[in-house]
Write a protein that holds these residues in place. Sequence first.
Motif, PDB file in Angstrom:
ATOM      1  N   SER A 285      76.647 -42.951   4.496  1.00  0.00           N
ATOM      2  CA  SER A 285      78.114 -42.950   4.345  1.00  0.00           C
ATOM      3  C   SER A 285      78.521 -44.222   3.628  1.00  0.00           C
ATOM      4  O   SER A 285      78.025 -45.314   3.946  1.00  0.00           O
ATOM      5  CB  SER A 285      78.824 -42.881   5.706  1.00  0.00           C
ATOM      6  OG  SER A 285      78.606 -41.630   6.333  1.00  0.00           O
ATOM      7  N   THR A 288      84.992 -46.197   2.399  1.00  0.00           N
ATOM      8  CA  THR A 288      86.122 -45.364   2.004  1.00  0.00           C
ATOM      9  C   THR A 288      87.227 -45.461   3.045  1.00  0.00           C
ATOM     10  O   THR A 288      86.960 -45.778   4.214  1.00  0.00           O
ATOM     11  CB  THR A 288      85.697 -43.885   1.847  1.00  0.00           C
ATOM     12  OG1 THR A 288      86.849 -43.094   1.520  1.00  0.00           O
ATOM     13  CG2 THR A 288      85.083 -43.363   3.120  1.00  0.00           C
ATOM     14  N   HIS A 290      89.119 -42.801   3.572  1.00  0.00           N
ATOM     15  CA  HIS A 290      89.441 -41.412   3.926  1.00  0.00           C
ATOM     16  C   HIS A 290      88.119 -40.647   4.094  1.00  0.00           C
ATOM     17  O   HIS A 290      87.600 -40.066   3.149  1.00  0.00           O
ATOM     18  CB  HIS A 290      90.304 -40.769   2.827  1.00  0.00           C
ATOM     19  CG  HIS A 290      90.876 -39.441   3.238  1.00  0.00           C
ATOM     20  ND1 HIS A 290      91.866 -39.314   4.192  1.00  0.00           N
ATOM     21  CD2 HIS A 290      90.596 -38.172   2.811  1.00  0.00           C
ATOM     22  CE1 HIS A 290      92.163 -38.036   4.342  1.00  0.00           C
ATOM     23  NE2 HIS A 290      91.410 -37.317   3.507  1.00  0.00           N
ATOM     24  N   ARG A 291      87.587 -40.690   5.302  1.00  0.00           N
ATOM     25  CA  ARG A 291      86.299 -40.043   5.574  1.00  0.00           C
ATOM     26  C   ARG A 291      86.404 -39.170   6.824  1.00  0.00           C
ATOM     27  O   ARG A 291      87.020 -39.554   7.825  1.00  0.00           O
ATOM     28  CB  ARG A 291      85.215 -41.110   5.774  1.00  0.00           C
ATOM     29  CG  ARG A 291      83.876 -40.561   6.239  1.00  0.00           C
ATOM     30  CD  ARG A 291      83.252 -41.560   7.183  1.00  0.00           C
ATOM     31  NE  ARG A 291      81.919 -41.188   7.624  1.00  0.00           N
ATOM     32  CZ  ARG A 291      81.377 -41.629   8.753  1.00  0.00           C
ATOM     33  NH1 ARG A 291      82.061 -42.432   9.549  1.00  0.00           N
ATOM     34  NH2 ARG A 291      80.171 -41.259   9.100  1.00  0.00           N
ATOM     35  N   TYR A 299      89.957 -37.226   9.854  1.00  0.00           N
ATOM     36  CA  TYR A 299      89.818 -38.129   8.721  1.00  0.00           C
ATOM     37  C   TYR A 299      90.323 -39.522   9.117  1.00  0.00           C
ATOM     38  O   TYR A 299      91.404 -39.657   9.694  1.00  0.00           O
ATOM     39  CB  TYR A 299      90.600 -37.607   7.515  1.00  0.00           C
ATOM     40  CG  TYR A 299      89.926 -36.447   6.847  1.00  0.00           C
ATOM     41  CD1 TYR A 299      88.950 -36.664   5.888  1.00  0.00           C
ATOM     42  CD2 TYR A 299      90.264 -35.135   7.198  1.00  0.00           C
ATOM     43  CE1 TYR A 299      88.312 -35.592   5.271  1.00  0.00           C
ATOM     44  CE2 TYR A 299      89.630 -34.062   6.586  1.00  0.00           C
ATOM     45  CZ  TYR A 299      88.648 -34.292   5.626  1.00  0.00           C
ATOM     46  OH  TYR A 299      88.012 -33.230   5.021  1.00  0.00           O
ATOM     47  N   PRO A 301      89.504 -44.112   8.091  1.00  0.00           N
ATOM     48  CA  PRO A 301      88.784 -45.046   7.217  1.00  0.00           C
ATOM     49  C   PRO A 301      87.357 -45.299   7.715  1.00  0.00           C
ATOM     50  O   PRO A 301      87.086 -45.297   8.920  1.00  0.00           O
ATOM     51  CB  PRO A 301      89.627 -46.322   7.295  1.00  0.00           C
ATOM     52  CG  PRO A 301      90.971 -45.874   7.724  1.00  0.00           C
ATOM     53  CD  PRO A 301      90.739 -44.706   8.637  1.00  0.00           C
ATOM     54  N   ASN A 396      84.221 -53.942   0.345  1.00  0.00           N
ATOM     55  CA  ASN A 396      83.076 -53.058   0.135  1.00  0.00           C
ATOM     56  C   ASN A 396      81.784 -53.868   0.058  1.00  0.00           C
ATOM     57  O   ASN A 396      81.621 -54.682  -0.863  1.00  0.00           O
ATOM     58  CB  ASN A 396      83.263 -52.255  -1.151  1.00  0.00           C
ATOM     59  CG  ASN A 396      82.235 -51.141  -1.290  1.00  0.00           C
ATOM     60  OD1 ASN A 396      81.216 -51.126  -0.603  1.00  0.00           O
ATOM     61  ND2 ASN A 396      82.509 -50.213  -2.184  1.00  0.00           N
TER      62      ASN A 396
END
Length: 482
Positions: A285, A288, A290-291, A299, A301, A396
């Motif tokens: 994974s 993001t 929106h996961r 959904y 973060p 990130n």
Amino acid sequence: MRSRGRSSIGYPRALTALTLALAATLTALRLYFHPAPNLAPPIDGAVAQMDAGHDDDLSFEAADTEEPAPPAITISTTLERTAPLEYYLVQSGMDRNEARAWSNLYRTIASSRYLAKGQPFTVYKDPETGETRGIKYDVDTNISITEAHLGNGVLKVNAAPIQYMVHPIKLTFAVRDNFRAAAAANGIPRPIVESLEDAFSGKHDLSRLSPGSSVKLIYQEKVSRDGTYTLIGEVEAAQIRFGSRTMNAFAFSDEHGRQHLYDEQGRALGPQFLRFPLNFKYISSGFTFHRYHPILHEYRPHVGVDLAADYGTPVKAVADGKVESAGWGGELGNCVRIAHQNGMVSIYGHMEKIAPNVKANDYVRVGQLIGYVGSTGLSTGPHLHFALEKEGAYVNPLTQTLGENHQVSPRMQALFNNIKQRYQVALASLPDLGSHFVASGDRKPPISPFADMYHVTLGHPSLHHHSHRSILRAAESSEGAL
């Protein structure tokens, strides 16, 4: 009349004095041939012997006997399976109720009643009755637990650090074909080889050293006092010559006790950060906002990356830092947070377990083991959730780095210069090897100028941080012998 009076009075006095002298003499003779029993608590001496590592000389002395008890029979083994202490005591012949009492007391200090497979375990038996006098169990290479019988059903348990003697290994060797082959031929342990490769990676690839290059090296070897364990310590100093170039490395600990290898100017050698904290299979994974969560079915973060790996895969700190927290982190299960320079924080979640020497407020080094991959918390399988925060906001990890410019601080520079000078003298005392020489196979470590720093207890937060003054004293007293 007066003369007879003095004589009649003096005779009883003389007789009394003679009687007392005779009694004192007889008492002295009796004590000489029949010494008084030692009334000191017998178990204290026994536990002290176990703590000191004198296992073969363990003996218990009964308080109501005149002769010392014979030495205990020592039975040592390496455990073939993980099982409760009670199980092993019953196997050794102890009554189950008594074994349970021993096990319960052991649990109060070990926080577990289990003994682990592969660890050394020793039982001390009375040679006359066969009863168990004591046990000794090494939890790991750092801590040993002893338990002993005081008599009248009283038991005593004690945990103590395993003491090590740290020996300096000093040698020079030549590179004929390649660096790794030359190091292996001279018996250099793999961790030392890898430390040197990491340290000089930014200056020169050691796998490309040309034939005729030479290496001078000082590193540590740690041996437990009873000889059970031999551990490889740290690189102390190194010098590599190839062609017209010379590269140097000197070990030094900063004000936080974090040890690094530095060059002559006090710049840290080797990688200052790791790109990833473990060897993983793939990224399951990504980062993001929106996961779809596989467990919560919603959904949300995902402010990190999931690095899939097998259970038990080692997890390492990606950079130097201070542990903010190490423990249960809710959805992240067993989790460690480490604060770094420039407002950066690294996060490691879902671990099976956290390394025992990683606790809040501890300082860790880049590459230091901090835990093992697991699936604790909200997780569907073994992986590491790795995240980075920068000044309180998630970033990130695949695009953000923790690049640090680690250098000896100005207030530590004078001490570093002194330590560097002592290591330079020690390296200079080793023979210079060039392209025309015969390599020596003699690896006996010569007498070290740092001899007084090499008696330590494993588990100290920093051998070097606590030993700089000892190095200076020893080097100053033996500089002429270098």
